[in-house]
Write an enzyme that holds these catalytic residues in place. Structure first.
Site, mmCIF file in Angstrom:
data_model
loop_
_atom_site.group_PDB
_atom_site.id
_atom_site.type_symbol
_atom_site.label_atom_id
_atom_site.label_comp_id
_atom_site.label_asym_id
_atom_site.label_seq_id
_atom_site.Cartn_x
_atom_site.Cartn_y
_atom_site.Cartn_z
ATOM 1 N N GLU A 14 0.843 -1.205 0.000
ATOM 2 C CA GLU A 14 0.000 0.000 0.000
ATOM 3 C C GLU A 14 0.878 1.255 0.000
ATOM 4 O O GLU A 14 2.090 1.183 0.138
ATOM 5 C CB GLU A 14 -0.907 0.038 1.236
ATOM 6 C CG GLU A 14 -2.313 -0.500 1.018
ATOM 7 C CD GLU A 14 -3.205 0.463 0.230
ATOM 8 O OE1 GLU A 14 -2.692 1.510 -0.247
ATOM 9 O OE2 GLU A 14 -4.404 0.165 0.088
ATOM 10 N N ASN A 146 -10.432 5.342 2.086
ATOM 11 C CA ASN A 146 -9.479 5.090 1.012
ATOM 12 C C ASN A 146 -9.559 6.198 -0.042
ATOM 13 O O ASN A 146 -10.431 7.073 0.008
ATOM 14 C CB ASN A 146 -9.784 3.746 0.342
ATOM 15 C CG ASN A 146 -8.747 2.688 0.647
ATOM 16 O OD1 ASN A 146 -7.559 2.979 0.715
ATOM 17 N ND2 ASN A 146 -9.192 1.458 0.829
ATOM 18 N N ASP A 196 -9.987 1.508 -4.284
ATOM 19 C CA ASP A 196 -8.995 1.488 -3.215
ATOM 20 C C ASP A 196 -8.206 2.806 -3.290
ATOM 21 O O ASP A 196 -8.794 3.870 -3.385
ATOM 22 C CB ASP A 196 -8.097 0.249 -3.364
ATOM 23 C CG ASP A 196 -7.427 -0.155 -2.062
ATOM 24 O OD1 ASP A 196 -6.979 0.718 -1.318
ATOM 25 O OD2 ASP A 196 -7.328 -1.366 -1.799
#
Length: 289
Positions: A14, A146, A196
């Site tokens: 991430e 997100n 995301d």
């Protein structure tokens, strides 16, 4: 078009962030509790092991990093240094939550959200961490915060609550950090990926990584789908623009919780990927704290 840059094998890769001064890509593996950095030119790659999950990182103007950890944020003064808490531990009494996605705005403030493991509660939130260490709750009633990103002029803030399949756009005041009214920017159909992490390019277009969607999409400032970039992994998590011309997109991905068949179909799940774009990204501000 898409290249495997690093076969990292991340559980939950991430928060890719390009550090222009170092010409390095920083990113995290949330579940492995690691911060990584990669020199794309040489392939040099190393990482820091932490004692708790790290949802996102961003470079600091004074050197080092700001990191959103399990229940609060911390400053990392230099590579390998022990994180030191910065600001309140907002999630200390919420063991079912942790910090997740974040971005830095033009005034050097960190916008960081949480996620909840108890999704029906919808008690996750988005916060703004100012350089003086003060923390302000900006949005509530979330499940998985997100997709935080700003328009080129800083007057529109984009945000996704991943399980809802929706991205919203909010009027933003670049001077004060206040948010105005929100509006639906784009909603993805069920069963075709969920929004995301994200980034905005120099034309103000919003790029979203679609978890379980095998792709990255580019949308106009009006929310219209303009471009799709297919990926060899099911769960891309976020992208960042970097390189000397900001025309390289770097994409992190997740490799956890895949069935044996899914893993066979995507042997590089958890890798870091790259592809070239025609429109450069935006130079990312640094945290001023």
């Amino acid at each position: 078009m898409v290249q495997l840059l690093l076969d990292a094998g991340a559980l939950l890769g991430e928060s890719p962030r390009w550090h222009a001064g170092e010409a390095r890509l920083y990113w995290v593996d949330i579940d492995a509790q690691q911060i990584h950095r990669l020199d794309p030119a040489t392939g040099d790659h190393d990482w820091m092991q932490l004692a708790e999950p790290v949802g996102c990182v961003a470079p600091r103007a004074g050197g080092g990093l700001i990191a959103a950890l399990g229940d609060g944020c911390a400053l990392i003064d230099n590579w390998g240094a022990v994180p030191r808490p910065f600001g309140p531990a907002a999630l200390a009494d919420l063991p079912h939550q942790r910090f997740n996605d974040g971005c830095v705005d033009g005034a050097g403030r960190l916008w960081v959200g949480s996620l909840t493991a108890d999704k029906p509660k919808r008690d996750a939130a988005l916060y703004r961490l100012d350089p003086d260490g003060s923390l302000t709750k900006m949005l509530g009633g979330l499940m998985t915060s997100n997709g935080a990103a700003f328009s080129p002029d800083g007057r529109i803030f984009y945000h996704a609550d991943t399980p809802t399949h929706r991205i919203h756009a909010y009027d933003a005041d670049p001077a004060t950090g206040a948010l105005g009214e929100g509006r639906l920017f784009h909603e993805f159909p069920e069963g075709n990926g969920r929004p995301d992490g994200a980034a905005v390019d120099a034309e103000g277009c919003y790029w979203s990584a679609l978890w379980d969607g095998w792709r990255i999409v580019r949308m106009s400032p009006a929310g219209e789908l303009l471009q799709t970039v297919d990926l060899p992994v099911q769960r891309p998590t976020m992208l960042a623009f970097g390189g000397d011309d900001l025309c390289t997109a770097f994409v992190t991905s997740a490799g956890k919780n895949l069935t044996e068949g899914e893993r066979t179909a995507q042997p590089h799940a958890g890798g870091v990927f790259s592809f070239r774009v025609d429109v450069p990204g935006l130079a990312q501000p640094m945290f001023e704290g």
